[in-house]
Design a protein around this motif. Structure first.
Motif, PDB file in Angstrom:
ATOM      1  N   ASN A  84      42.703  43.901  46.617  1.00 39.63           N
ATOM      2  CA  ASN A  84      42.879  42.570  47.209  1.00 39.63           C
ATOM      3  C   ASN A  84      43.321  41.544  46.170  1.00 39.63           C
ATOM      4  O   ASN A  84      44.127  40.653  46.460  1.00 39.63           O
ATOM      5  CB  ASN A  84      41.580  42.121  47.874  1.00 39.63           C
ATOM      6  N   ALA A  85      42.784  41.646  44.963  1.00 39.74           N
ATOM      7  CA  ALA A  85      43.163  40.701  43.910  1.00 39.74           C
ATOM      8  C   ALA A  85      44.628  40.863  43.532  1.00 39.74           C
ATOM      9  O   ALA A  85      45.355  39.870  43.366  1.00 39.74           O
ATOM     10  CB  ALA A  85      42.274  40.903  42.681  1.00 39.74           C
ATOM     11  N   MET A  86      45.075  42.092  43.398  1.00 39.45           N
ATOM     12  CA  MET A  86      46.462  42.330  42.981  1.00 39.45           C
ATOM     13  C   MET A  86      47.463  41.833  44.016  1.00 39.45           C
ATOM     14  O   MET A  86      48.458  41.188  43.674  1.00 39.45           O
ATOM     15  CB  MET A  86      46.676  43.822  42.698  1.00 39.45           C
ATOM     16  N   ILE A  87      47.195  42.095  45.303  1.00 34.63           N
ATOM     17  CA  ILE A  87      48.166  41.648  46.311  1.00 34.63           C
ATOM     18  C   ILE A  87      48.081  40.143  46.546  1.00 34.63           C
ATOM     19  O   ILE A  87      49.079  39.504  46.879  1.00 34.63           O
ATOM     20  CB  ILE A  87      48.019  42.426  47.635  1.00 34.63           C
ATOM     21  N   ALA A  88      46.896  39.554  46.356  1.00 36.16           N
ATOM     22  CA  ALA A  88      46.762  38.106  46.516  1.00 36.16           C
ATOM     23  C   ALA A  88      47.512  37.375  45.408  1.00 36.16           C
ATOM     24  O   ALA A  88      48.277  36.429  45.670  1.00 36.16           O
ATOM     25  CB  ALA A  88      45.289  37.701  46.517  1.00 36.16           C
ATOM     26  N   LEU A  89      47.311  37.799  44.169  1.00 32.11           N
ATOM     27  CA  LEU A  89      48.000  37.155  43.052  1.00 32.11           C
ATOM     28  C   LEU A  89      49.503  37.404  43.100  1.00 32.11           C
ATOM     29  O   LEU A  89      50.289  36.553  42.677  1.00 32.11           O
ATOM     30  CB  LEU A  89      47.432  37.652  41.728  1.00 32.11           C
ATOM     31  N   LYS A  90      49.920  38.539  43.597  1.00 31.30           N
ATOM     32  CA  LYS A  90      51.357  38.833  43.712  1.00 31.30           C
ATOM     33  C   LYS A  90      52.058  37.751  44.523  1.00 31.30           C
ATOM     34  O   LYS A  90      53.199  37.380  44.240  1.00 31.30           O
ATOM     35  CB  LYS A  90      51.553  40.205  44.371  1.00 31.30           C
ATOM     36  N   GLY A  91      51.364  37.221  45.530  1.00 36.59           N
ATOM     37  CA  GLY A  91      51.938  36.168  46.354  1.00 36.59           C
ATOM     38  C   GLY A  91      51.648  34.763  45.853  1.00 36.59           C
ATOM     39  O   GLY A  91      51.981  33.786  46.530  1.00 36.59           O
ATOM     40  N   GLY A  92      51.005  34.649  44.681  1.00 40.81           N
ATOM     41  CA  GLY A  92      50.741  33.333  44.111  1.00 40.81           C
ATOM     42  C   GLY A  92      49.457  32.677  44.588  1.00 40.81           C
ATOM     43  O   GLY A  92      49.286  31.463  44.423  1.00 40.81           O
ATOM     44  N   ASN A  93      48.544  33.455  45.169  1.00 43.86           N
ATOM     45  CA  ASN A  93      47.295  32.912  45.705  1.00 43.86           C
ATOM     46  C   ASN A  93      46.143  33.006  44.710  1.00 43.86           C
ATOM     47  O   ASN A  93      46.216  33.728  43.716  1.00 43.86           O
ATOM     48  CB  ASN A  93      46.881  33.693  46.966  1.00 43.86           C
ATOM     49  N   ALA A  94      45.069  32.293  45.019  1.00 41.89           N
ATOM     50  CA  ALA A  94      43.763  32.512  44.392  1.00 41.89           C
ATOM     51  C   ALA A  94      42.907  33.261  45.410  1.00 41.89           C
ATOM     52  O   ALA A  94      43.225  33.274  46.606  1.00 41.89           O
ATOM     53  CB  ALA A  94      43.108  31.188  44.027  1.00 41.89           C
ATOM     54  N   ILE A  95      41.821  33.902  44.949  1.00 44.88           N
ATOM     55  CA  ILE A  95      40.994  34.661  45.883  1.00 44.88           C
ATOM     56  C   ILE A  95      39.519  34.580  45.480  1.00 44.88           C
ATOM     57  O   ILE A  95      39.192  34.604  44.290  1.00 44.88           O
ATOM     58  CB  ILE A  95      41.466  36.139  45.958  1.00 44.88           C
ATOM     59  N   ILE A  96      38.659  34.434  46.482  1.00 46.54           N
ATOM     60  CA  ILE A  96      37.212  34.375  46.277  1.00 46.54           C
ATOM     61  C   ILE A  96      36.579  35.537  47.031  1.00 46.54           C
ATOM     62  O   ILE A  96      36.791  35.703  48.235  1.00 46.54           O
ATOM     63  CB  ILE A  96      36.624  33.042  46.777  1.00 46.54           C
ATOM     64  N   PHE A  97      35.781  36.333  46.320  1.00 51.01           N
ATOM     65  CA  PHE A  97      35.155  37.509  46.913  1.00 51.01           C
ATOM     66  C   PHE A  97      33.711  37.224  47.312  1.00 51.01           C
ATOM     67  O   PHE A  97      32.976  36.539  46.596  1.00 51.01           O
ATOM     68  CB  PHE A  97      35.167  38.681  45.931  1.00 51.01           C
ATOM     69  N   SER A  98      33.317  37.782  48.455  1.00 47.37           N
ATOM     70  CA  SER A  98      31.922  37.758  48.881  1.00 47.37           C
ATOM     71  C   SER A  98      31.496  39.213  49.047  1.00 47.37           C
ATOM     72  O   SER A  98      31.815  39.854  50.058  1.00 47.37           O
ATOM     73  CB  SER A  98      31.759  36.996  50.201  1.00 47.37           C
ATOM     74  N   PRO A  99      30.820  39.773  48.044  1.00 51.63           N
ATOM     75  CA  PRO A  99      30.490  41.203  48.076  1.00 51.63           C
ATOM     76  C   PRO A  99      29.298  41.502  48.977  1.00 51.63           C
ATOM     77  O   PRO A  99      28.534  40.612  49.346  1.00 51.63           O
ATOM     78  CB  PRO A  99      30.139  41.499  46.611  1.00 51.63           C
ATOM     79  N   HIS A 100      29.151  42.765  49.329  1.00 53.05           N
ATOM     80  CA  HIS A 100      27.958  43.198  50.054  1.00 53.05           C
ATOM     81  C   HIS A 100      26.767  43.050  49.121  1.00 53.05           C
ATOM     82  O   HIS A 100      26.840  43.414  47.941  1.00 53.05           O
ATOM     83  CB  HIS A 100      28.109  44.651  50.499  1.00 53.05           C
ATOM     84  N   PRO A 101      25.630  42.508  49.599  1.00 56.53           N
ATOM     85  CA  PRO A 101      24.461  42.307  48.727  1.00 56.53           C
ATOM     86  C   PRO A 101      23.994  43.562  48.009  1.00 56.53           C
ATOM     87  O   PRO A 101      23.504  43.489  46.877  1.00 56.53           O
ATOM     88  CB  PRO A 101      23.389  41.795  49.702  1.00 56.53           C
ATOM     89  N   LYS A 102      24.155  44.722  48.652  1.00 53.31           N
ATOM     90  CA  LYS A 102      23.683  45.960  48.041  1.00 53.31           C
ATOM     91  C   LYS A 102      24.647  46.518  46.998  1.00 53.31           C
ATOM     92  O   LYS A 102      24.387  47.562  46.399  1.00 53.31           O
ATOM     93  CB  LYS A 102      23.419  47.014  49.123  1.00 53.31           C
ATOM     94  N   ALA A 103      25.775  45.825  46.793  1.00 52.34           N
ATOM     95  CA  ALA A 103      26.748  46.269  45.784  1.00 52.34           C
ATOM     96  C   ALA A 103      27.256  45.084  44.972  1.00 52.34           C
ATOM     97  O   ALA A 103      28.320  45.149  44.381  1.00 52.34           O
ATOM     98  CB  ALA A 103      27.918  46.981  46.469  1.00 52.34           C
ATOM     99  N   LYS A 104      26.466  44.020  44.925  1.00 49.60           N
ATOM    100  CA  LYS A 104      26.944  42.778  44.295  1.00 49.60           C
ATOM    101  C   LYS A 104      27.184  42.939  42.791  1.00 49.60           C
ATOM    102  O   LYS A 104      28.139  42.373  42.253  1.00 49.60           O
ATOM    103  CB  LYS A 104      25.967  41.641  44.557  1.00 49.60           C
ATOM    104  N   ASN A 105      26.338  43.693  42.098  1.00 51.58           N
ATOM    105  CA  ASN A 105      26.490  43.814  40.644  1.00 51.58           C
ATOM    106  C   ASN A 105      27.783  44.528  40.271  1.00 51.58           C
ATOM    107  O   ASN A 105      28.458  44.144  39.311  1.00 51.58           O
ATOM    108  CB  ASN A 105      25.288  44.538  40.044  1.00 51.58           C
ATOM    109  N   THR A 106      28.125  45.558  41.034  1.00 53.55           N
ATOM    110  CA  THR A 106      29.387  46.261  40.796  1.00 53.55           C
ATOM    111  C   THR A 106      30.559  45.340  41.089  1.00 53.55           C
ATOM    112  O   THR A 106      31.542  45.307  40.332  1.00 53.55           O
ATOM    113  CB  THR A 106      29.477  47.521  41.679  1.00 53.55           C
ATOM    114  N   GLY A 107      30.457  44.583  42.174  1.00 52.51           N
ATOM    115  CA  GLY A 107      31.516  43.641  42.514  1.00 52.51           C
ATOM    116  C   GLY A 107      31.692  42.577  41.448  1.00 52.51           C
ATOM    117  O   GLY A 107      32.817  42.236  41.060  1.00 52.51           O
ATOM    118  N   ILE A 108      30.577  42.043  40.973  1.00 46.21           N
ATOM    119  CA  ILE A 108      30.625  40.988  39.952  1.00 46.21           C
ATOM    120  C   ILE A 108      31.264  41.510  38.669  1.00 46.21           C
ATOM    121  O   ILE A 108      32.111  40.842  38.061  1.00 46.21           O
ATOM    122  CB  ILE A 108      29.205  40.446  39.669  1.00 46.21           C
TER     123      ILE A 108
END
Length: 463
Positions: free
Chosen positions: A129-153
């Motif tokens: 998601n980050a790669m395709i969002a930045l490809k179009g010139g966007n910023a992106i904010i992630f909201s991870p699943h609570p049970k996988a937040k540390n990996t997401g962070i």
């Protein structure tokens, strides 16, 4: 998502601050050249590729789901495939000139994208998601699943450091540190568009946010073996797909539909390849514990066969690679035809080709309409009929579904972490989410001076 323990006003202020920072970073990033944008996209992909092992280990330890080796492959393979497909593609400012139609297309960023990421893919989904969002010139904010937040962070932190090294603002990529339903809802309300990769409730919430959203539907990949093929070669691919990351992906093969005359040899091959056949007298017990109340047992998601057996108090040999059940009914008459997010394969025979089509279609309409299917065949007519008749957004031919349906280096599907299911799955897109979904296109139209001028009669005579 877990309920939030913080006061609503605190959460709102936190998310508003993240949105404000993202907008400042995005406005500046929008001025960057195509060359510089691509340099940043490549950098974040390569950074996650280099930390694929670390992130895979974190995901296993934090979620208790899947296989370490397969998660490495997902982290490295997806980042590599996404960059290969994105490289050399124009995505900023004028991206296409069509002299015949006198049209010019201009890509403009949507702005700030909100992205909900699932517990099943806590690192692979953010990198895509980050790669395709930045490809179009966007910023992106992630909201991870609570049970996988540390990996997401950690995944997002790795990408943020790569951004910093390339001279870009870290605030182009942000992640909610203590995710909750309230946090996620606020992100979707305040962003300019959202990507919801997760369960039906989260997808529905995204579509109800008042902003454009890209969601996914349930998977339930039907896999048909045609006649006159190399059965052993095809079955190897089916099994590899069924056991990939302990069957946690929505693209994993779910039901194998085979010619009835090969039943006995098929059972022998499946056993030979490490399959454990659920005996007829075990079926009611296994069905009840795999689908308590008619829904998948969440405790079994991403578990190995032996772990699965231990949880439901059923003896499954430790060296078992997958479990399979031989069934006669399909659709709503048989729960085993639903999506199983663990290495369990349902197997059903057919007499005629129309029977095979009917079984696959009925199962998809029971669960997974709009998602995907797999066919192993050398018959072009059968392949194309399969693609025409089934309510699916993608069909792969003679490939492993788990790794091919989400796009790969060896097929033409865009590599993605978000597989749209069209109107069948209550989704806004029926293809693999890609960078062009995350931009607006302005079209500059000139008059076509030499275009043939037809009379009314000539126009209505056109065929």
């Amino acid at each position: 998502m877990l309920e939030n323990k913080e006061p609503k006003c605190v959460v709102e202020k936190e998310i508003e601050g993240m949105i404000d920072n993202a907008r400042i970073a995005q406005v500046e990033f929008e001025k960057w050249s195509q060359e510089d944008v691509d340099r940043v996209v490549k950098a974040i992909g390569k950074a996650v590729y280099g930390e694929g092992e670390k992130l895979a280990r974190m995901a296993i330890e934090e979620t208790g789901m899947g296989k370490y080796e397969d998660k490495i492959n997902k982290n490295k393979g997806k980042s590599k495939a996404v960059w290969k497909q994105l490289s050399g593609i124009a995505s900023r400012r004028i991206i296409k000139r069509n002299p015949e139609e006198e049209l010019i297309e201009v890509a403009k960023p949507i702005g700030v994208i909100g992205a909900v990421t699932p517990v099943t893919n806590p690192s692979m989904t953010p990198i895509h998601n980050a790669m395709i969002a930045l490809k179009g010139g966007n910023a992106i904010i992630f909201s991870p699943h609570p049970k996988a937040k540390n990996t997401g962070i950690e995944t997002v932190n790795i990408m943020r450091e790569a951004l910093f090294k390339e001279g870009a603002s870290k605030d182009l990529l942000q992640i909610v540190k203590e995710p909750s339903l309230l946090h996620t809802t606020k992100v979707m309300e305040l962003c300019d568009a959202s990507i919801a990769t997760g369960g039906p409730a989260m997808v529905k919430a995204a579509y109800s946010s008042g902003k454009p959203s890209f969601g996914v539907g349930a998977g339930n990949v039907q896999c048909v073996l045609d006649r006159k093929i190399d059965y052993r070669e095809s079955i190897d691919k089916v099994i590899a797909g069924r056991i990939y990351d302990n069957g946690i992906l929505c693209t994993c093969e779910q039901t194998l539909i085979y010619p009835q005359e090969i039943k006995l040899s098929l059972i022998d091959i499946l056993k030979e390849k490490g399959g454990y056949l659920i005996k007829e007298d075990e079926m009611p017990y296994f069905r009840k514990h795999l689908f308590p109340g008619g829904k998948i047992n969440v405790e079994l998601v991403g578990k190995s066969p032996s772990e699965l057996g231990r949880i439901i108090d059923m003896t499954i040999p430790k060296d078992t690679k997958f479990i399979f059940v031989m069934i006669d009914e399909y659709g709503e008459k048989e729960l085993f035809t639903k999506e199983k997010l663990c290495p369990v394969l349902s197997v059903i025979g057919y007499e005629s080709w129309n029977d095979a089509l009917n079984i696959a279609k009925t199962n998809l309409l029971f669960e997974g309409a709009g998602h995907s299917a797999v066919i192993h065949s050398n018959n072009t007519d059968h392949i194309e009929e399969f693609g025409i008749v089934l309510p699916i957004s993608r069909l792969v031919v003679n490939q492993q579904g788990s790794s091919a349906l989400g796009g790969s280096l060896n097929n033409g599907l865009n590599p993605t972490a978000t597989l749209g299911c069209g109107s069948w799955g209550n989704n806004s897109l029926s293809e693999n989410l890609w960078w062009h979904h995350l931009v607006n296109i302005s079209r500059i139209s000139y008059e076509i001076k030499d275009k043939e001028d037809l009379s009314d009669k000539e126009i209505w005579d056109l065929k």
